[in-house]
Design a protein around this motif. Structure first.
Motif, PDB file in Angstrom:
ATOM      1  N   PRO B  22      32.172  30.744  34.942  1.00 35.45           N
ATOM      2  CA  PRO B  22      32.397  32.136  34.589  1.00 35.45           C
ATOM      3  C   PRO B  22      33.278  32.827  35.637  1.00 35.45           C
ATOM      4  CG  PRO B  22      30.203  31.879  35.507  1.00 35.45           C
ATOM      5  CD  PRO B  22      30.804  30.503  35.424  1.00 35.45           C
ATOM      6  N   ARG B  23      33.804  33.971  35.295  1.00 36.57           N
ATOM      7  CA  ARG B  23      34.573  34.734  36.274  1.00 36.57           C
ATOM      8  C   ARG B  23      33.707  34.919  37.530  1.00 36.57           C
ATOM      9  NH1 ARG B  23      38.898  39.589  36.271  1.00 36.57           N
ATOM     10  NH2 ARG B  23      38.782  39.879  38.511  1.00 36.57           N
ATOM     11  N   GLY B  24      34.335  34.805  38.677  1.00 34.32           N
ATOM     12  CA  GLY B  24      33.588  34.977  39.923  1.00 34.32           C
ATOM     13  C   GLY B  24      33.035  33.665  40.453  1.00 34.32           C
ATOM     14  N   VAL B  25      33.308  32.567  39.765  1.00 33.99           N
ATOM     15  CA  VAL B  25      32.903  31.250  40.276  1.00 33.99           C
ATOM     16  C   VAL B  25      34.136  30.360  40.228  1.00 33.99           C
ATOM     17  CG1 VAL B  25      31.335  29.293  40.017  1.00 33.99           C
ATOM     18  CG2 VAL B  25      30.588  31.573  39.325  1.00 33.99           C
ATOM     19  N   ARG B  26      34.492  29.780  41.357  1.00 36.72           N
ATOM     20  CA  ARG B  26      35.683  28.920  41.336  1.00 36.72           C
ATOM     21  C   ARG B  26      35.651  27.850  42.409  1.00 36.72           C
ATOM     22  NH1 ARG B  26      39.166  31.800  44.973  1.00 36.72           N
ATOM     23  NH2 ARG B  26      38.550  33.966  45.121  1.00 36.72           N
ATOM     24  N   LYS B  28      37.406  25.693  45.361  1.00 35.26           N
ATOM     25  CA  LYS B  28      38.420  25.950  46.385  1.00 35.26           C
ATOM     26  C   LYS B  28      38.407  24.797  47.381  1.00 35.26           C
ATOM     27  CE  LYS B  28      40.126  28.772  49.954  1.00 35.26           C
ATOM     28  NZ  LYS B  28      41.424  29.404  49.893  1.00 35.26           N
ATOM     29  N   LEU B  39      32.814  28.305  45.073  1.00 37.46           N
ATOM     30  CA  LEU B  39      32.586  29.672  45.542  1.00 37.46           C
ATOM     31  C   LEU B  39      31.993  30.499  44.416  1.00 37.46           C
ATOM     32  CD1 LEU B  39      35.890  30.347  47.525  1.00 37.46           C
ATOM     33  CD2 LEU B  39      33.713  29.434  48.358  1.00 37.46           C
ATOM     34  N   ALA B  40      30.929  31.220  44.733  1.00 38.67           N
ATOM     35  CA  ALA B  40      30.220  32.032  43.755  1.00 38.67           C
ATOM     36  C   ALA B  40      29.655  33.246  44.491  1.00 38.67           C
ATOM     37  CB  ALA B  40      29.096  31.205  43.132  1.00 38.67           C
ATOM     38  N   PRO B  41      29.116  34.210  43.747  1.00 37.98           N
ATOM     39  CA  PRO B  41      28.540  35.371  44.420  1.00 37.98           C
ATOM     40  C   PRO B  41      27.556  34.979  45.528  1.00 37.98           C
ATOM     41  CG  PRO B  41      28.652  35.794  42.082  1.00 37.98           C
ATOM     42  CD  PRO B  41      29.076  34.365  42.289  1.00 37.98           C
ATOM     43  N   GLU B  42      27.868  35.344  46.751  1.00 34.71           N
ATOM     44  CA  GLU B  42      27.007  35.117  47.922  1.00 34.71           C
ATOM     45  C   GLU B  42      26.719  33.645  48.208  1.00 34.71           C
ATOM     46  OE1 GLU B  42      26.235  37.959  49.490  1.00 34.71           O
ATOM     47  OE2 GLU B  42      26.871  39.262  47.866  1.00 34.71           O
ATOM     48  N   ILE B  94      23.591  25.910  36.225  1.00 34.74           N
ATOM     49  CA  ILE B  94      23.325  26.882  35.159  1.00 34.74           C
ATOM     50  C   ILE B  94      22.144  27.779  35.569  1.00 34.74           C
ATOM     51  CG2 ILE B  94      22.449  27.124  32.780  1.00 34.74           C
ATOM     52  CD1 ILE B  94      24.224  24.618  32.103  1.00 34.74           C
ATOM     53  N   ARG B  97      23.179  30.402  37.680  1.00 34.57           N
ATOM     54  CA  ARG B  97      24.193  31.209  37.002  1.00 34.57           C
ATOM     55  C   ARG B  97      25.593  30.992  37.576  1.00 34.57           C
ATOM     56  NH1 ARG B  97      23.007  36.288  33.747  1.00 34.57           N
ATOM     57  NH2 ARG B  97      24.853  35.315  32.904  1.00 34.57           N
ATOM     58  N   GLU B 100      28.208  28.464  33.052  1.00 30.66           N
ATOM     59  CA  GLU B 100      27.661  28.950  31.787  1.00 30.66           C
ATOM     60  C   GLU B 100      28.112  28.012  30.674  1.00 30.66           C
ATOM     61  OE1 GLU B 100      28.081  33.179  31.366  1.00 30.66           O
ATOM     62  OE2 GLU B 100      27.007  33.444  33.270  1.00 30.66           O
TER      63      GLU B 100
END
Lengths: 374, 102
Positions: B22-26, B28, B39-42, B94, B97, B100
């Protein structure tokens, strides 16, 4: 997949500076809210002293070259900086994962859309309470709660992941269930349930904020139950408050190991509260390269690794796990940051800390706040 | 595993589910550490070779069956084992989160 454990390697040198993972950029101390537990220092920086756009962007590039992967754009309220979109572009161009830490207050729909278009990765939105009356009283700003709900809608519509950050204390901890519900309703992927850390403004307000032992116990149960019930919906991060823990938290993942903090005026701190250790002096990005400050700066080398540790820390099996806990707390309690964190059950004054907190939590309540002021 | 042992556990992800970041996960690649991270939120998860291979196959186009078939071919490994490993790995992401499914 593994969560790095370099300690197992024979060549591991705990005194060496590892590449940092994260940087917290406090873009400004300005903020419309006046939260009585604000993590900013009591002595707030003026706008005229703040780093410029160009200075921030240069620092982001320096950080990326050192191995920083994640950048937290914080404050104060970062939206108080009109150049926020340009600052974000600097972060994106440096290749950093960008996280906006905001109260939502003062962020306009236009600015938010601009940030999304420029590549914002994640938003962390703070909530002070679950209804307007409570939230606005705690934040000291009327209309703040409604403003946040609007911002949460924009975030939801943009598809950018949302983390709700709820700072908890005696005056809102009984609403934890509603706090979790609100996070779900706002479409958050994550919820951070953060007990107030008693430094700076929060220390000044501890009589009005310290929860009771019964509240904390119940909160832990609610958080654990919700984490299971909301699996695959909401990730819940819950941390036990210091005074009720048996061992200290690995504060910052260890001093000078994982993260660094740059203040609005360019001072580089090993943690956002480090300035409370008045015995330390801090280098500034205006004077010295960031990499040099991280590797050799006085504030970073002071408590990096294990050489500084007193007994019982230096012989403790957990020394590479919690790295001695919180230096700021040790300084606040003992007047010397190179002493045992009183949150640790092995600290000579652990019982005293625990009792003081429980007494504050149990006292005939005084709920009035000493609000944060510039 | 012998014939008497219980059958290998079914992959916890439906074969026709299409996982995506999802957006905000990539992903690198960190030049300093010479390793891949998710990389993901926090969160920044350091990935091993398998993790990188699985996530590079997660392109939002392939469904889970296609991902495991692709990996089995690429690594010349038994499809069942790949499906179990990749399924476990993706199911954990998953739950956090960070992945997805459509």
């Amino acid at each position: 997949m593994n969560d790095q454990s370099p300690i197992a390697r024979p060549e591991f040198d705990p005194q060496a500076a590892p590449a940092p993972m994260a940087m917290l950029a406090e873009l400004t101390h300005r903020c419309p809210l006046k939260c009585p537990y604000c993590s900013n220092p009591l002595d707030l920086a003026r706008r005229s002293e703040e780093l410029t756009t160009e200075e921030w962007v240069r620092v982001f590039h320096e950080a990326a070259r050192m191995g920083v992967l994640q950048l937290h754009l914080s404050g104060g309220e970062p939206a108080a900086r009109r150049d926020l979109p340009d600052i974000l572009t600097g972060a994106v161009e440096a290749g950093l994962y960008s996280n906006l830490i905001t109260s939502g207050v003062g962020l306009t729909e236009k600015t938010y859309a601009e940030l999304v278009a420029r590549g914002l990765d994640h938003v962390q939105l703070s909530i002070q309470g679950t209804d307007a009356e409570t939230a606005d009283r705690i934040g000291g700003y009327r209309g703040g709660f409604d403003a946040k709900l609007r911002v949460a809608e924009w975030i939801g519509a943009s598809g950018v992941p949302l983390t709700v950050n709820a700072v908890m204390h005696r005056q809102n901890l009984d609403r934890l269930e509603q706090t979790i519900e609100l996070a779900v309703r706002l479409g958050a992927r994550r919820l951070e349930i953060a007990h107030t850390q008693y430094h700076g403004w929060a220390y000044r307000n501890r009589a009005a904020l310290m929860p009771t032992a019964a509240q904390v116990k119940r909160a832990g149960e609610i958080a654990r139950e919700a984490a299971v019930r909301l699996k695959n919906v909401l990730v819940i991060d819950y941390v036990t408050p210091d005074h009720l823990a048996t061992y200290p938290k690995p504060c910052m993942g260890g001093w000078g190991r994982v993260g660094l903090n740059v203040t609005p005026t360019g001072k580089v701190l090993p943690c956002h509260a480090a300035e409370t250790i008045t015995a330390l002096s801090f280098d500034n990005v205006r004077d010295r390269p960031l990499a040099e400050i991280w590797e050799r700066g006085e504030a970073f080398t002071a408590y990096r690794g294990v050489d500084w540790m007193p007994d019982p820390c230096k012989s403790c099996d957990r020394r590479f796990k919690d790295w001695g806990g919180c230096r700021c707390q040790a300084f606040a309690w003992n007047g010397d940051a190179a002493t045992v964190d009183p949150a640790c059950s092995k600290a000579p004054n652990h019982a005293q800390m625990r009792e003081a907190a429980l007494a504050e939590g149990g006292e005939a309540h005084q709920d009035a706040f000493d609000y944060r002021v510039m | 595993m012998t014939g008497a042992a219980p059958a290998a556990e079914a992959p916890p992800i439906d074969g026709s589910a299409r996982p995506f970041l999802p957006r905000g996960v990539r992903l690198k690649f960190c030049e300093v550490r010479k390793s891949w991270f998710l990389l993901a939120p926090e969160r920044a998860l350091k990935l091993d070779q398998t993790g990188v291979a699985v996530l590079q196959a997660v392109d939002g186009e392939r469904d889970f069956d296609a991902i495991t078939a692709h990996l089995a071919a690429a690594f010349n490994a038994p499809h069942d084992r790949i499906a179990a490993d990749a399924g476990r790995f993706l199911a954990a992401l998953i739950a956090r989160r960070m992945v997805e499914t459509a």
